[in-house]
Design a protein around this motif. Structure first.
Motif, short mmCIF file in Angstrom:
data_model
loop_
_atom_site.label_atom_id
_atom_site.label_comp_id
_atom_site.label_asym_id
_atom_site.label_seq_id
_atom_site.Cartn_x
_atom_site.Cartn_y
_atom_site.Cartn_z
N MET A 1 -0.86 45.06 -18.59
CA MET A 1 0.49 44.95 -18.02
C MET A 1 0.47 45.15 -16.50
O MET A 1 1.52 45.26 -15.88
CB MET A 1 1.42 45.99 -18.67
N TYR B 1 9.93 43.57 -27.73
CA TYR B 1 9.04 43.30 -26.59
C TYR B 1 9.57 43.99 -25.34
O TYR B 1 8.81 44.63 -24.59
CB TYR B 1 8.91 41.79 -26.35
N ARG C 1 9.03 47.69 -25.36
CA ARG C 1 7.63 48.05 -25.11
C ARG C 1 7.27 47.92 -23.63
O ARG C 1 6.33 48.57 -23.16
CB ARG C 1 6.67 47.17 -25.92
N THR C 2 7.97 47.05 -22.93
CA THR C 2 7.62 46.76 -21.53
C THR C 2 8.67 47.33 -20.58
O THR C 2 8.47 48.38 -19.98
CB THR C 2 7.44 45.24 -21.34
N ASP C 3 9.79 46.65 -20.45
CA ASP C 3 10.85 47.09 -19.54
C ASP C 3 12.15 46.45 -20.00
O ASP C 3 12.32 45.23 -19.92
CB ASP C 3 10.51 46.67 -18.10
N SER D 1 13.98 43.96 -17.62
CA SER D 1 13.32 42.74 -17.16
C SER D 1 14.24 41.54 -17.36
O SER D 1 14.72 41.30 -18.48
CB SER D 1 12.02 42.50 -17.94
N LYS E 1 11.09 37.79 -15.67
CA LYS E 1 9.78 38.23 -16.16
C LYS E 1 9.49 37.79 -17.60
O LYS E 1 8.37 37.93 -18.07
CB LYS E 1 9.67 39.76 -16.08
N LEU E 2 10.52 37.29 -18.30
CA LEU E 2 10.32 36.87 -19.69
C LEU E 2 11.08 35.56 -19.93
O LEU E 2 12.29 35.48 -19.72
CB LEU E 2 10.82 37.95 -20.66
N THR F 1 5.85 36.50 -18.77
CA THR F 1 5.42 36.23 -20.14
C THR F 1 6.27 35.13 -20.74
O THR F 1 7.48 35.06 -20.50
CB THR F 1 5.56 37.51 -21.01
#
Length: 559
Positions: free
Chosen positions: A50, A414, A417-419, A422, A500-501, A536
């Motif tokens: 990451m 997701y 788990r990340t932010d 985002s 970011k996604l 991602t």
């Protein structure tokens, strides 16, 4: 006087004591014609887990210019422990990026001069005292390029400088210069292909500026197909045109202005009374820039083509990230081969565009299909046709609430788990699907929605409230909305730097490569201030098959 032992000097000393004096003695202006430590690339972003970091990139030691808009030569220096020829490969690489024919390498004893304008003596050795003057190189450059005397006032026109130190990147300068060259030589159809996020609009501005300031072109039309594209252009990159510029509204073309920005929909329509472009003579505009020209201008029956044919005597420059080449439609048929191409792959390698990872999620009902039981009815009480429904039917012919819920859960997990803050774009099959996805995501994120009810927004063409939030979504300073569910509205021209996604829940089997590249392009911008270096792609529709297509030029990072 003590003799200097050059072998003990550093590369910097060699430049300061020997190379720069030789250049200056030949008549080069230190303020306007010489730049040292010119960083041409940003350094590719490498993603590990990451985290991300940039590769270190070298700078060109010295670049020589006729003026800031026209690079002429690269000079590479080495310490005296090495030969005069040592830096040649490096210099040739930089010269290729700058599209210049002259490369000099030196260790302080003299120069090796690589001259692409002279194939009979490609590399020669010259002394420090023999370094050529600006005029000598410019004369050779003009012959090499084939410039005529009439072209020179246009070609030598400066680009716009706002005094901030911002200047075009190497590929933007190539695109600007090649377009100005083509137009000044009489080419009236020019195509530029530049990947999403590489500054097409800024490049277009500089092209217009140079042609307008040199008086080669007097009245210019900038055509786009989205209001947000026109407004972003007017407020941001085109702002220096000031009072000379107007946005065409109310189907009225005001001849008092020189720079006109317009939606093609504002200029034409099915009824003759809607064809506002006919308010002025066919020779009124002498330059037309067509933004995102893949979207219609290359199709014979398009409204764009109607406008372009009416102003057929004007020079027309098409800009696109994704040139359309099919059996029915071709940009090249209309514009000819691109004057310059800068691809997604090049942008990622240079570090100007964000790399990305692809996470593929296969859902059982997509893979295996679904068949109703005998006599099964839908929510409206209608009997469902007895057949096998496959991935193409999902969220179009057939809506399965459990599938929407599963996709929304995967997105939510997701982000957790990340932010969870985002910026995320979820591409859906249609407006109804975007609405159902919005509802599912809201129900799965009650804590985030309690903090701000705009955590998830449907941003589609039919929703004025959602569309009003588009500016906030793409503004890095605005935290909300975080998640945007959409169908077509955000596939192109939305400058979402901090996205970011990118979620693909739209059928990819019938998606053109043009549209696919535009969708992926929503995440390719870099914004280091907000720690956006990569993104991602969460893929629910087998888009990985399109990544493998030869027509797609950007390879995803390995997970």
């Amino acid at each position: 006087m003590t003799q200097i032992n050059k072998k003990l000097l550093s590369e910097t000393d060699i430049i300061t004591k020997f190379i720069m004096p030789a250049i200056l003695q030949s008549g080069w202006d230190d303020l306007t014609q010489i730049r040292q430590e010119v960083k041409l690339r940003d350094g590719k972003v490498v993603v590990r887990g990451m985290a991300a970091a940039r590769k270190t990139v070298k700078s060109a030691d010295i670049v020589l210019y006729l003026k800031p808009s026209i690079p002429l030569a690269v000079v590479e220096a080495k310490s005296n422990k090495k030969t005069k020829l040592t830096g040649m490969q490096q210099g040739l690489d930089y010269a290729s990026l700058l599209d210049v024919p002259f490369i000099f390498t030196s260790n302080g004893d003299g120069f090796i001069f690589h001259d692409k304008t002279n194939p009979q003596a490609l590399e020669t050795e010259i002394s420090l005292e023999e370094f050529p003057s600006p005029q000598m190189l410019w004369d050779k450059f003009c012959v090499w390029k084939g410039y005529t005397k009439a072209q020179l006032p246009v070609i030598t026109q400066d680009y716009y400088d706002d005094g901030s130190g911002k200047s075009p990147r190497y590929y933007q300068l190539q695109a600007i210069n090649k377009t100005v060259e083509a137009v000044s030589s009489g080419n009236d159809r020019v195509l530029l292909v530049m990947a999403t996020g590489t500054g097409k609009t800024y490049t277009a501005f500089q092209i217009i500026w140079r042609l307008w300031k040199s008086k080669a072109k007097k009245r210019i039309l900038f055509l786009a197909d989205r209001n947000i594209l026109v407004d972003q252009t007017r407020i941001n990159d085109f702002q220096p045109f000031g009072q000379a510029m107007t946005k065409i509204t109310g189907r009225t073309v005001d001849p008092a202005y020189e720079i006109h920005l317009a939606l093609y929909q504002a200029l034409t329509g099915p009824d003759e009374s809607q064809k506002a472009f006919k308010q002025v003579d066919p020779d009124f505009f002498d330059l037309i820039i067509i933004d995102e020209c893949h979207r219609g201008s290359s199709a014979d029956d398009s409204a764009w083509r109607e406008i372009l044919e009416y102003f057929g005597s004007a020079t027309q420059v098409g800009l696109t990230a994704t040139p359309k080449e099919t059996d029915e439609v071709s940009n090249s048929d209309y514009f000819g081969d691109p004057a310059y191409t800068y691809s997604l792959k090049q942008g990622i390698e240079d570090g100007f565009l964000a790399p990305y990872k692809v996470v593929r999620v296969d859902i059982d009902v997509d893979l295996q299909g679904w068949r109703p039981t005998k006599g099964q009815k839908d929510k409206q009480g209608n009997e469902i046709e007895d057949r096998i429904y496959n991935q193409k039917d999902m969220d179009r012919t057939l809506v399965i609430d459990e599938r929407t819920q599963l996709v929304a859960e995967t997105i939510t997990n997701y982000l957790k788990r990340t932010d969870q803050m985002s910026k995320t774009i979820v591409f859906c099959a249609n407006i109804d699907h975007a609405e159902r996805m919005r509802r599912a995501l809201i129900n799965l994120n009650p804590e985030q929605v309690a903090k701000n009810d705009k955590y998830v927004m449907k941003i589609t063409g039919d929703d004025e409230i959602g569309k009003a939030q588009l500016d906030n979504f793409i503004n890095p300073k605005k935290a909300y909305p975080v998640i945007a569910t959409t169908s077509e509205l955000m596939t192109t021209g939305v400058d979402a730097k901090t996205c970011k996604l990118v979620v693909l829940d739209i059928n990819m089997a019938n998606t053109s490569m043009t549209k696919f590249k535009q969708i992926i392009g929503r995440g390719t911008r870099i914004d280091e201030k907000y720690n956006k270096l990569w993104f991602t792609v969460l893929d629910f529709k087998k888009a990985t098959e399109l990544f493998a297509d030869d027509a797609f030029d950007g390879v995803p990072e390995k997970i």
